[in-house]
Design an enzyme around this catalytic site. Structure first.
Site, PDB file in Angstrom:
ATOM      1  N   ASP A  40       0.960  -1.095  -0.132  1.00 58.72           N
ATOM      2  CA  ASP A  40       0.106  -0.078  -0.093  1.00 58.72           C
ATOM      3  C   ASP A  40       0.955   1.382  -0.006  1.00 58.72           C
ATOM      4  O   ASP A  40       1.852   1.235   0.663  1.00 58.72           O
ATOM      5  CB  ASP A  40      -0.988   0.070   1.106  1.00 58.72           C
ATOM      6  CG  ASP A  40      -1.870  -1.245   0.960  1.00 58.72           C
ATOM      7  OD1 ASP A  40      -2.404  -1.369   0.214  1.00 58.72           O
ATOM      8  OD2 ASP A  40      -2.148  -1.543   2.059  1.00 58.72           O
ATOM      9  N   GLU A  84      -9.238   4.807  -6.065  1.00 59.25           N
ATOM     10  CA  GLU A  84     -10.371   5.082  -5.521  1.00 59.25           C
ATOM     11  C   GLU A  84     -11.081   5.878  -6.591  1.00 59.25           C
ATOM     12  O   GLU A  84     -10.503   6.878  -6.933  1.00 59.25           O
ATOM     13  CB  GLU A  84     -10.381   5.867  -4.231  1.00 59.25           C
ATOM     14  CG  GLU A  84     -11.545   6.608  -3.722  1.00 59.25           C
ATOM     15  CD  GLU A  84     -11.181   7.327  -2.480  1.00 59.25           C
ATOM     16  OE1 GLU A  84     -10.606   7.021  -1.475  1.00 59.25           O
ATOM     17  OE2 GLU A  84     -11.987   8.489  -2.412  1.00 59.25           O
ATOM     18  N   HIS A 108     -16.200   4.795   2.346  1.00 58.56           N
ATOM     19  CA  HIS A 108     -16.477   6.102   3.218  1.00 58.56           C
ATOM     20  C   HIS A 108     -17.839   6.102   3.801  1.00 58.56           C
ATOM     21  O   HIS A 108     -17.865   7.003   4.349  1.00 58.56           O
ATOM     22  CB  HIS A 108     -15.759   7.228   2.559  1.00 58.56           C
ATOM     23  CG  HIS A 108     -14.154   7.327   2.302  1.00 58.56           C
ATOM     24  ND1 HIS A 108     -13.329   6.940   3.299  1.00 58.56           N
ATOM     25  CD2 HIS A 108     -13.674   7.144   1.256  1.00 58.56           C
ATOM     26  CE1 HIS A 108     -12.168   6.633   3.078  1.00 58.56           C
ATOM     27  NE2 HIS A 108     -12.207   6.813   1.517  1.00 58.56           N
ATOM     28  N   CYS A 115      -5.458   5.502  -2.410  1.00 53.42           N
ATOM     29  CA  CYS A 115      -6.653   5.925  -2.455  1.00 53.42           C
ATOM     30  C   CYS A 115      -6.759   7.413  -2.438  1.00 53.42           C
ATOM     31  O   CYS A 115      -6.764   7.951  -1.131  1.00 53.42           O
ATOM     32  CB  CYS A 115      -7.589   5.395  -1.104  1.00 53.42           C
ATOM     33  SG  CYS A 115      -6.459   5.141   0.480  1.00 53.42           S
TER      34      CYS A 115
HETATM   35  N1  GLN Z   1      -4.541  -2.317   3.091  1.00 50.82           N
HETATM   36  C1  GLN Z   1      -5.028  -1.253   3.926  1.00 50.82           C
HETATM   37  C2  GLN Z   1      -6.766  -1.510   4.320  1.00 50.82           C
HETATM   38  O1  GLN Z   1      -7.010  -2.119   3.828  1.00 50.82           O
HETATM   39  C3  GLN Z   1      -5.075   0.073   3.087  1.00 50.82           C
HETATM   40  C4  GLN Z   1      -5.416   1.237   3.620  1.00 50.82           C
HETATM   41  C5  GLN Z   1      -5.339   2.436   2.846  1.00 50.82           C
HETATM   42  O2  GLN Z   1      -5.097   2.643   1.939  1.00 50.82           O
HETATM   43  N2  GLN Z   1      -5.502   3.496   3.728  1.00 50.82           N
HETATM   44  O3  GLN Z   1      -7.290  -1.007   5.155  1.00 50.82           O
HETATM   45 ZN    ZN Z   2      -7.031   3.117   0.505  1.00 50.77          ZN
END
Ligand code: GLN
Ligand code: ZN
Length: 765
Positions: A605, A671, A700, A649
């Site tokens: 990530d 996203e 969200h 995201c």
């Molecule tokens: N792998 C993390 C999750 O699923 C990614 C979170 C993020 O991008 N903020 O929560």
């Molecule tokens: Zn995310």
């Protein structure tokens, strides 16, 4: 005489008293009066603390119930119509409705937008402008707080957000150009200054951090216009305050303004001192930001003093202020509350309260010479040199590894085309594979067990058993509903950075190092103090357990080097680039160990990749270079057949799309659901070569999207991208959602994938 000044103090309180008071008020558990009393107590405590420390110029109006930009919006009466404000003085409930929305008694209004404050992790409420926005002084907060301090015998310098920065940070609807509103807001600013003067105030701090940004000619021209008016409005001394970077091409603009003083950030941009000393008029005040307001390291007294000395040589000492680089809002409150940090580590650090002492000490040194502060200087030097030479900071093995890094370490064995073919042979995935982003609902039971484990109420074995059970259930369910690439759910993690920080050497944690992130929300960033290494595998245990529960390829889950760097307090004794690459090497070891353990897909990530982007265009290529390289170092140790995913995201990929492609992840998830796939444009235009999972589920929101909605979103994506290139997944991790939402939403997602596969097949036939 050089004078000690501060630009702002954290408002949350040592024990996050403000957070607790505000949240109790929101829940209806306490009254306005109780909330106001806590606020007043905190303001007074912080003013007194500054006075006791010996700060001469103490700020007021740096307090806020939510955010200082929102305070300015309230002051200017720029209240969006949906809050149905009657034009009188703004009450606290309207204020909070703007910050958080209001859902009460049949009324349902959304909050104003929130976004990051420059390159910090603080978020401000974005002003909204339409063609009907009118302005009228609607809050006397700045004046009230000035009077409040004065009544306690403290003559403060109120802080207000400057008009140009205020407008440029706003968002305009109806094709309104925010700067065209300057004429309308200046009279309100003028009135505010006059009221402050009437209350006995003699100087104000006007924050114009926009002066460290790239500005077009129109924005540059707004400054002389604004300050020409403000200078006429009262006889208050105006301190034009900049921070977070250089003035660079805006220096000339700043120097031309009819203000009385200028504050510059000499922590971020010490090299600007010389040019500013030459350009800034000698008869005006100059405030030197030499104490780091954004990090937690003890000030290097000698280096700060050298800067101040240099200024005194060229300018009259009576015109010089010693100050923090920016408001101390971005520092934790008080190091003395850290009772569990070991004695050595404590000597390296400084929080807001300690920074006040540092400001005073540098001021004293400037006035009395080194002899005047000889003792403190000796202590400071010892602490600095201890930190520099400490065995905990220096890890020769890590340094040796860094020295040996070559381009080959940051390059996968083969190009994407070859890799993806190899991967497909192993993975055998259907077209439009489904997956999710990593975390699954962190329900009450998960949080409770973690808390119990941390308290020592249950032992490791019991906790692990619980986690295994949760993980196994989650995988079984994903198998049943037909998710192609399941995730383990991240139940063992509290937070995506903290979890790794705790397992890495060279990273420490404070007990109480809270910093306001937005509203009542605070974060406690890890402290990267030394060379980073990974003493042992961090996630292999959970990944292999999860893989043992399913025939399908389970996705291993890691946080990337840039995101770990970005969400921590970072050591200041080497370039961020070096620290980032050290983290990358640690993650690389983990990636390789996951591969060895039979994990075929690994996601790294990089949620904060874009956030690290420097404020100025000219500084961006260098950052993007090392950030991309760090990701590649982390991911290039594996065989072609191991599939690397990344996840980001946020909105806005346009300006970094080339670097995203350069990261060379096999698959990226992003996203896109809120923007109805608009964000894909950047990828389409760029002809993004690798695979993409555009989010189809807005995580969200508590809303559960139906199958058709997700089909439609993907159809949009299919119009512009090849089916072979696409994955189907939610926007982000699901940890903040409940199972009641996640269960149907993911089932709908799988159904959408099935329907779409039929369509794609028919079209191909
Ligand atoms: N792998 C993390 C999750 O699923 C990614 C979170 C993020 O991008 N903020 O929560
Ligand atoms: Zn995310």
């Amino acid at each position: 005489m050089v004078v000690a000044a501060n630009l702002g103090f954290p408002r949350i309180g040592l024990n996050r008293e403000l957070k607790k008071a505000v949240e109790a008020y929101w829940k209806g558990q306490s009254s306005v009066d109780a909330l106001q009393a806590t606020a007043k107590e905190l303001r007074m405590r912080h003013w007194k603390m500054q006075q006791d420390a010996g700060i001469d110029v103490i700020p007021s109006n740096d307090f806020s119930f939510y955010d200082q930009i929102l305070d300015m919006t309230a002051t200017l009466g720029a209240i969006p119509a949906r809050y149905k404000h009657d034009g009188s003085t703004i009450d606290l409930d309207t204020y909070f409705a703007m910050a958080r929305g209001r859902q009460q008694g049949g009324v349902d209004v959304v909050a104003m937008e929130m976004t990051k404050w420059f390159d910090t992790n603080y978020h401000y409420i974005v002003p909204e402008f339409t063609k009907d926005t009118s302005f009228k002084l609607s809050s006397t907060k700045a004046v009230d707080e000035y009077k409040e301090a004065k009544a306690a015998g403290i003559d403060t310098r109120p802080v207000i957000i400057g008009p140009v920065t205020y407008l440029l940070l706003g968002k305009a609807y109806d094709d309104v150009n925010p700067l065209s509103l300057l004429d309308k807001i200046l009279p309100v600013y003028a009135q505010l200054l006059q009221e402050l003067q009437a209350a006995g105030c003699s100087h104000v701090q006007i924050d114009e951090p926009m002066l460290v940004m790239d500005l077009d000619d129109e924005a540059k021209a707004a400054f002389p216009k604004a300050y020409g008016e403000l200078a006429k409005a009262s006889s208050l001394k105006l301190w034009l305050t900049t921070y977070f970077g250089y003035l660079r091409d805006n220096l000339e603009t700043a120097c031309s303004l009819p203000v009385d003083g200028l504050h510059i950030d000499l922590v971020r941009a010490p090299e600007q001192l010389d040019v500013v000393l030459d350009a800034w008029p000698k008869e005006k005040g100059l405030s030197l930001g030499v104490i780091d307001g954004r990090n937690i390291w003890k000030n290097k007294l000698e280096a700060s003093l050298d800067l101040v000395q240099k200024a005194i040589e060229k300018h009259d000492a009576d015109k010089i202020l010693v100050a923090p680089s920016c408001s101390l809002l971005h520092s934790p409150v008080d190091l003395d509350a850290e009772t569990k940090l070991d004695a050595e580590f404590v000597t390296w650090l400084s929080f807001a309260k300690q920074k006040l002492d540092e400001i005073v000490l540098v001021t004293k040194g400037a006035n009395e010479g080194y002899e005047g502060i000889a003792e403190a200087m000796a202590v400071n030097k010892a602490a600095i040199s201890d930190r520099a030479t400490s065995a905990r900071i220096n890890n020769p093995e890590v340094k040796a590894r860094m020295d040996k890094l070559t381009a080959a370490d940051a390059t996968r064995k083969s190009a994407f085309d070859k890799r993806i073919a190899e991967q497909q042979k192993v993975l055998n995935l259907p077209p439009l594979p489904t997956t999710s982003i990593g975390s699954l609902p962190q329900t009450q039971d998960v949080r409770q067990m973690r808390a119990q484990f941390k308290k020592g109420d249950i032992d490791r074995a019991e906790y692990d058993k619980f986690l295994e059970q949760k993980t196994a259930e989650a995988i079984k369910w994903q198998d049943e509903i037909g998710i192609d690439v399941p995730v383990h759910g991240e139940y063992e993690r509290n937070d995506m950075v903290e979890y790794f920080g705790e397992k890495l050497e060279g990273v420490g944690f404070t007990q109480n190092g809270w910093v306001q992130s937005y509203g009542s929300r605070c974060v406690k960033p890890p402290v990267i103090f030394g060379d980073v290494s990974r003493p042992e595998p961090m996630t292999v245990r959970w990944a292999t357990f999860a893989q043992s529960q399913t025939e399908r390829p389970m996705k291993g889950m890691l946080t990337g080097p840039v995101t770990i760097l970005q969400w921590s307090f970072v050591r200041d004794d080497q370039p961020r680039e070096a620290t980032c690459k050290q983290i990358a090497l640690a993650i690389r070891d983990e990636v390789c160990d996951l591969e060895k353990a039979g994990i075929k897909i690994i996601q790294i990530d990089e949620a904060a990749f874009r956030e690290g982007l420097p404020l100025r265009e000219a500084d961006r290529p260098a950052y993007l270079n090392w950030a991309t390289e760090s990701f590649r170092i982390a991911t290039s140790g594996v065989e072609d057949k191991t599939q690397i995913h990344t996840h980001m995201c946020y909105s806005e990929f346009n300006d970094i799309i080339a670097s995203i492609a350069d990261m060379d992840a096999d698959v990226i998830s992003i996203e896109t659901s809120r923007s109805a796939m608009e964000l894909l444009d950047a990828f389409v235009e760029f002809k993004y070569p690798n695979e993409i999972g555009p989010g189809v589920y807005d995580i969200h929101s508590p809303r559960i999207p139906d199958t058709q909605e997700m089909v439609k979103l993907m159809q949009k994506a299919l119009q512009v991208l090849d089916a072979k290139q696409l994955w189907i997944n939610p926007d982000c991790g699901l940890k903040t959602r409940g199972w009641d939402e996640v269960r149907p939403a993911l089932q709908h997602m799988v159904a959408a994938a099935q329907a779409l596969r039929q369509e794609v097949k028919q079209q191909a036939a």
